[in-house]
Design an enzyme around this catalytic site. Structure first.
Site: not given
Ligand SMILES: Cc1ncc(CO)c(N)n1
Length: 231
Positions: A57, A98, A220
């Site tokens: 991520d 983030e 997703e």
């Molecule tokens: C895969 C993914 N989808 C959505 C978000 C939301 O920002 C994230 N951080 N990562």
């Protein structure tokens, strides 16, 4: 008479996102109630899966920044409402936090971020984001994708914080990151922007936006699937 028909059509289109969420409910549930999320919520998660997700991520979020910047640029050029830009700019600002958070969280779990190799599902998702950055892609289509991407995380992680969830203490910070109420409000602001734009859009653009919405949900799901570590 013609004028009247138009009004009716516009009324039917209000809340397009709601319509799509109903129509594609099973895919949406697939994206927001994935086994990884359910395992965080019931406390049975395997930490190696969590760490795999975290590392992947971080790479995704780095690619997400230029995507959000491209949405900001489209808003500046194409939006009829100046406040859209401020909502999107808020999104850029929170991505700054983030990225710092990912670094801190990675060191907490002993993950070396510079050594992470992006997996296929991640590369595919990042390529998809890149395709949406093209100036040929309409603002409405891009803002729809942006809303869907943020909302999947908000709905997923908020589920892990609901009453009755058994989320481990050391995972709560992650769940809070996307599951908190202010992130929820931000997602609803994005949804209002998308709906306002979709109301005025041509059928052709609305159907392009719907396709992109569905593709986000599919990406997703594939992204969560990576945490299994089979590929
Ligand atoms: C895969 C993914 N989808 C959505 C978000 C939301 O920002 C994230 N951080 N990562």
């Amino acid at each position: 008479m013609e004028g009247k028909t138009k009004v009716v059509e516009a009324a039917e289109r209000t809340g397009m996102t709601e319509t799509w969420l109903k129509k594609h409910r099973l895919v949406y549930i697939g994206a927001t109630r994935h086994p990884l999320i359910l395992s965080i919520r019931d406390g049975t998660i395997d930490l190696s899966s969590f760490k795999r997700w975290l590392g992947q991520d971080y790479i995704f979020v780095r690619a997400f920044v230029p995507f959000v910047a491209s949405v900001l640029l489209k808003a500046w050029k194409e939006s009829d409402d100046g406040s859209d830009m401020e909502v999107i700019l808020g999104g850029v600002a929170s991505l700054n936090d983030e990225i710092a958070w990912f670094k801190k969280e990675a060191s907490k779990w002993g993950i070396e971020l510079s050594g992470i190799v992006p997996q296929k599902a991640n590369l595919d998702y990042c390529r998809f984001l890149e395709s949406l950055m093209s100036s040929e892609v309409e603002y409405i289509v891009a803002i729809t994708a942006f809303w869907a991407i943020e909302t999947v995380y908000q709905e997923s992680f908020a589920h892990c914080l609901e009453d009755g969830s058994k989320t481990a203490e050391e995972l709560k910070d992650t769940c809070q990151r996307w599951g908190n109420d202010s992130f929820g409000q931000y997602c609803r602001s994005l949804e209002r922007i998308a709906n306002r734009c979709l109301e005025k859009a041509s059928d052709d653009v609305v159907s392009k936006a719907e396709v992109v919405f569905l593709r986000v949900l599919e990406h997703e799901i594939e992204f969560w699937n990576m945490s299994h570590g089979e590929t």
